[in-house]
Write a protein that holds these residues in place. Structure first.
Motif, PDB file in Angstrom:
ATOM      1  N   VAL A 232     -33.556  22.145  54.560  1.00  0.00           N
ATOM      2  CA  VAL A 232     -32.687  20.976  54.580  1.00  0.00           C
ATOM      3  C   VAL A 232     -32.929  20.222  53.285  1.00  0.00           C
ATOM      4  CG1 VAL A 232     -34.358  19.570  55.881  1.00  0.00           C
ATOM      5  CG2 VAL A 232     -31.931  18.941  55.885  1.00  0.00           C
ATOM      6  N   TYR A 233     -31.865  19.662  52.726  1.00  0.00           N
ATOM      7  CA  TYR A 233     -31.938  19.080  51.396  1.00  0.00           C
ATOM      8  C   TYR A 233     -31.540  17.605  51.409  1.00  0.00           C
ATOM      9  CZ  TYR A 233     -31.906  24.026  50.164  1.00  0.00           C
ATOM     10  OH  TYR A 233     -32.196  25.373  50.086  1.00  0.00           O
ATOM     11  N   ALA A 234     -32.204  16.837  50.573  1.00  0.00           N
ATOM     12  CA  ALA A 234     -31.797  15.462  50.282  1.00  0.00           C
ATOM     13  C   ALA A 234     -31.585  15.373  48.780  1.00  0.00           C
ATOM     14  CB  ALA A 234     -32.866  14.474  50.731  1.00  0.00           C
ATOM     15  N   ARG A 235     -30.487  14.710  48.364  1.00  0.00           N
ATOM     16  CA  ARG A 235     -30.197  14.703  46.934  1.00  0.00           C
ATOM     17  C   ARG A 235     -29.463  13.435  46.526  1.00  0.00           C
ATOM     18  NH1 ARG A 235     -26.872  19.319  43.448  1.00  0.00           N
ATOM     19  NH2 ARG A 235     -26.754  18.131  41.517  1.00  0.00           N
ATOM     20  N   PHE A 236     -29.802  12.951  45.347  1.00  0.00           N
ATOM     21  CA  PHE A 236     -29.124  11.826  44.728  1.00  0.00           C
ATOM     22  C   PHE A 236     -28.045  12.366  43.794  1.00  0.00           C
ATOM     23  CE2 PHE A 236     -28.927   8.825  41.071  1.00  0.00           C
ATOM     24  CZ  PHE A 236     -28.442   7.708  41.746  1.00  0.00           C
TER      25      PHE A 236
ATOM     26  N   ASP B  28     -29.289   3.570  44.968  1.00  0.00           N
ATOM     27  CA  ASP B  28     -30.297   4.560  45.370  1.00  0.00           C
ATOM     28  C   ASP B  28     -29.775   5.557  46.391  1.00  0.00           C
ATOM     29  OD1 ASP B  28     -30.165   2.398  47.275  1.00  0.00           O
ATOM     30  OD2 ASP B  28     -32.015   3.110  48.179  1.00  0.00           O
ATOM     31  N   ASN B  29     -28.491   5.467  46.805  1.00  0.00           N
ATOM     32  CA  ASN B  29     -28.022   6.250  47.959  1.00  0.00           C
ATOM     33  C   ASN B  29     -28.091   7.760  47.722  1.00  0.00           C
ATOM     34  OD1 ASN B  29     -24.654   4.984  47.367  1.00  0.00           O
ATOM     35  ND2 ASN B  29     -25.710   6.584  46.245  1.00  0.00           N
ATOM     36  N   ILE B  30     -28.696   8.449  48.708  1.00  0.00           N
ATOM     37  CA  ILE B  30     -28.766   9.902  48.699  1.00  0.00           C
ATOM     38  C   ILE B  30     -27.969  10.438  49.882  1.00  0.00           C
ATOM     39  CG2 ILE B  30     -31.017   9.935  47.565  1.00  0.00           C
ATOM     40  CD1 ILE B  30     -32.223  10.609  50.377  1.00  0.00           C
ATOM     41  N   VAL B  31     -27.819  11.753  49.946  1.00  0.00           N
ATOM     42  CA  VAL B  31     -27.167  12.405  51.083  1.00  0.00           C
ATOM     43  C   VAL B  31     -28.087  13.490  51.610  1.00  0.00           C
ATOM     44  CG1 VAL B  31     -24.853  11.921  50.191  1.00  0.00           C
ATOM     45  CG2 VAL B  31     -25.951  14.120  49.665  1.00  0.00           C
ATOM     46  N   GLY B  32     -27.840  13.917  52.852  1.00  0.00           N
ATOM     47  CA  GLY B  32     -28.565  15.031  53.454  1.00  0.00           C
ATOM     48  C   GLY B  32     -27.636  16.203  53.665  1.00  0.00           C
ATOM     49  N   TYR B  33     -28.116  17.410  53.384  1.00  0.00           N
ATOM     50  CA  TYR B  33     -27.293  18.618  53.499  1.00  0.00           C
ATOM     51  C   TYR B  33     -28.077  19.689  54.253  1.00  0.00           C
ATOM     52  CZ  TYR B  33     -24.908  22.915  51.931  1.00  0.00           C
ATOM     53  OH  TYR B  33     -24.276  24.134  51.872  1.00  0.00           O
ATOM     54  N   PHE B  34     -27.445  20.232  55.301  1.00  0.00           N
ATOM     55  CA  PHE B  34     -28.054  21.262  56.142  1.00  0.00           C
ATOM     56  C   PHE B  34     -27.180  22.511  56.085  1.00  0.00           C
ATOM     57  CE2 PHE B  34     -29.125  22.722  60.670  1.00  0.00           C
ATOM     58  CZ  PHE B  34     -30.322  23.306  60.272  1.00  0.00           C
ATOM     59  N   PRO B  35     -27.487  23.461  55.192  1.00  0.00           N
ATOM     60  CA  PRO B  35     -26.622  24.629  54.991  1.00  0.00           C
ATOM     61  C   PRO B  35     -26.440  25.485  56.234  1.00  0.00           C
ATOM     62  CG  PRO B  35     -28.223  24.432  53.210  1.00  0.00           C
ATOM     63  CD  PRO B  35     -28.633  23.449  54.267  1.00  0.00           C
ATOM     64  N   ALA B  36     -27.430  25.538  57.132  1.00  0.00           N
ATOM     65  CA  ALA B  36     -27.314  26.393  58.312  1.00  0.00           C
ATOM     66  C   ALA B  36     -26.092  26.052  59.145  1.00  0.00           C
ATOM     67  CB  ALA B  36     -28.584  26.275  59.161  1.00  0.00           C
ATOM     68  N   ASP B  37     -25.731  24.778  59.199  1.00  0.00           N
ATOM     69  CA  ASP B  37     -24.529  24.344  59.922  1.00  0.00           C
ATOM     70  C   ASP B  37     -23.428  23.888  58.979  1.00  0.00           C
ATOM     71  OD1 ASP B  37     -25.458  24.869  62.465  1.00  0.00           O
ATOM     72  OD2 ASP B  37     -26.062  22.813  62.907  1.00  0.00           O
ATOM     73  N   GLU B  38     -23.666  23.945  57.668  1.00  0.00           N
ATOM     74  CA  GLU B  38     -22.744  23.408  56.663  1.00  0.00           C
ATOM     75  C   GLU B  38     -22.340  21.970  57.024  1.00  0.00           C
ATOM     76  OE1 GLU B  38     -21.963  24.118  53.761  1.00  0.00           O
ATOM     77  OE2 GLU B  38     -22.700  26.169  53.565  1.00  0.00           O
ATOM     78  N   VAL B  39     -23.365  21.159  57.242  1.00  0.00           N
ATOM     79  CA  VAL B  39     -23.181  19.758  57.605  1.00  0.00           C
ATOM     80  C   VAL B  39     -23.727  18.870  56.498  1.00  0.00           C
ATOM     81  CG1 VAL B  39     -23.838  17.927  59.215  1.00  0.00           C
ATOM     82  CG2 VAL B  39     -23.267  20.190  60.082  1.00  0.00           C
ATOM     83  N   LEU B  40     -22.955  17.848  56.175  1.00  0.00           N
ATOM     84  CA  LEU B  40     -23.381  16.829  55.219  1.00  0.00           C
ATOM     85  C   LEU B  40     -23.545  15.499  55.939  1.00  0.00           C
ATOM     86  CD1 LEU B  40     -23.657  15.994  52.085  1.00  0.00           C
ATOM     87  CD2 LEU B  40     -21.363  15.042  52.437  1.00  0.00           C
ATOM     88  N   PHE B  41     -24.700  14.854  55.758  1.00  0.00           N
ATOM     89  CA  PHE B  41     -24.838  13.463  56.159  1.00  0.00           C
ATOM     90  C   PHE B  41     -24.639  12.616  54.912  1.00  0.00           C
ATOM     91  CE2 PHE B  41     -27.490   9.627  56.957  1.00  0.00           C
ATOM     92  CZ  PHE B  41     -26.645   9.065  57.903  1.00  0.00           C
ATOM     93  N   GLY B  42     -23.478  11.985  54.835  1.00  0.00           N
ATOM     94  CA  GLY B  42     -23.142  11.197  53.651  1.00  0.00           C
ATOM     95  C   GLY B  42     -23.719   9.803  53.666  1.00  0.00           C
TER      96      GLY B  42
END
Length: 248
Positions: free
Chosen positions: A161-165, A173-187
């Protein structure tokens, strides 16, 4: 929204057919109390929603994300207080039968860090953009424990699982979360639900916002589900809407 849920349902059915999950239907509320709702939006992704009382916008529903692989989870954004955070942690451990590996606030505002003390009491490490730590200290909000510069990769039961700016927008400072297994983005609050207003702009960079989301969209071309910080879950149309909203 109906089309989105139907698409996710097909993903769930396929996963079940392959023996990957026996989870409830996507879009189904799997836990609800007076102050916390948890909704499954993909085979191994859940949205937790709690509430923040604000002077400007009244009682606001605030989203966060839980992603799961094997018997491990990562949480993005805490619920708004320790009480709801305790509920969420209990649900993860007793219903999902999973460990919480980490919590990742996506920016320094209260709707992201309000429940950090409860996670710390449960020995769950918190990770955030180094700028988030700086701003939280300046504003005397709850402060995440461990900082990173631009990106973070966390191991999650054999998955990643990834967090990225990607740039400034709702905050600097806002980052997002990305979970490739479900192709889901938490914006988080960088991404708006369809037909939303611009919302809280107190710490925003309006000029950078649309370019940041455009960069994000190019980096994640295969998204199935997009979770905004507030409001209804959708697909990549939320990215397009956010870009248009802040180009005006």
């Amino acid at each position: 929204m109906k089309f989105l849920l139907a698409s996710i349902w097909l993903v769930v059915v396929a996963a079940q057919a392959n023996g990957q999950t026996s989870s409830p239907t996507a879009g189904q509320v799997v836990y609800q109390s007076g102050d916390l709702t948890i909704t499954q939006v993909a085979p191994n992704t859940f949205v937790h929603t709690s509430f923040l009382n604000t002077q400007s916008f009244g009682r606001v529903a605030c989203n966060g994300m839980v992603v799961r692989s094997g018997a491990e989870t990562v949480v993005f954004d805490t619920p708004t207080s320790d009480k709801e955070s305790k509920e969420l942690i209990r649900w993860i451990t007793t219903t999902l039968h999973c460990k919480v590996n980490a919590v990742v606030p996506t920016h320094f505002h209260e709707d992201c860090v309000g429940g950090l003390p409860e996670f710390a009491r449960n020995n769950i490490p918190s990770y955030a953009n180094q700028k988030t730590i700086t701003y939280a200290k300046q504003r005397k909000f709850n402060v995440p424990q461990r900082g990173f510069a631009n990106s973070l990769t966390l191991d999650l039961g054999g998955a990643k699982v990834y967090a990225r700016f990607f740039g400034e927008g709702h905050t600097r400072d806002n980052i997002v979360g990305y979970f490739p297994a479900d192709e889901v983005l938490f914006g988080g609050c960088l991404i708006k639900e369809l037909n939303a207003t611009k919302g809280n702009l107190a710490d925003a960079n309006l000029q950078a916002w649309p370019a940041t989301v455009t960069k994000l969209k190019k980096a994640c071309p295969n998204l199935r589900v997009v979770i905004p910080g507030h409001g209804q879950v959708g697909d990549t149309s939320l990215l397009d809407y956010t870009i248009r909203l802040f180009q005006q």
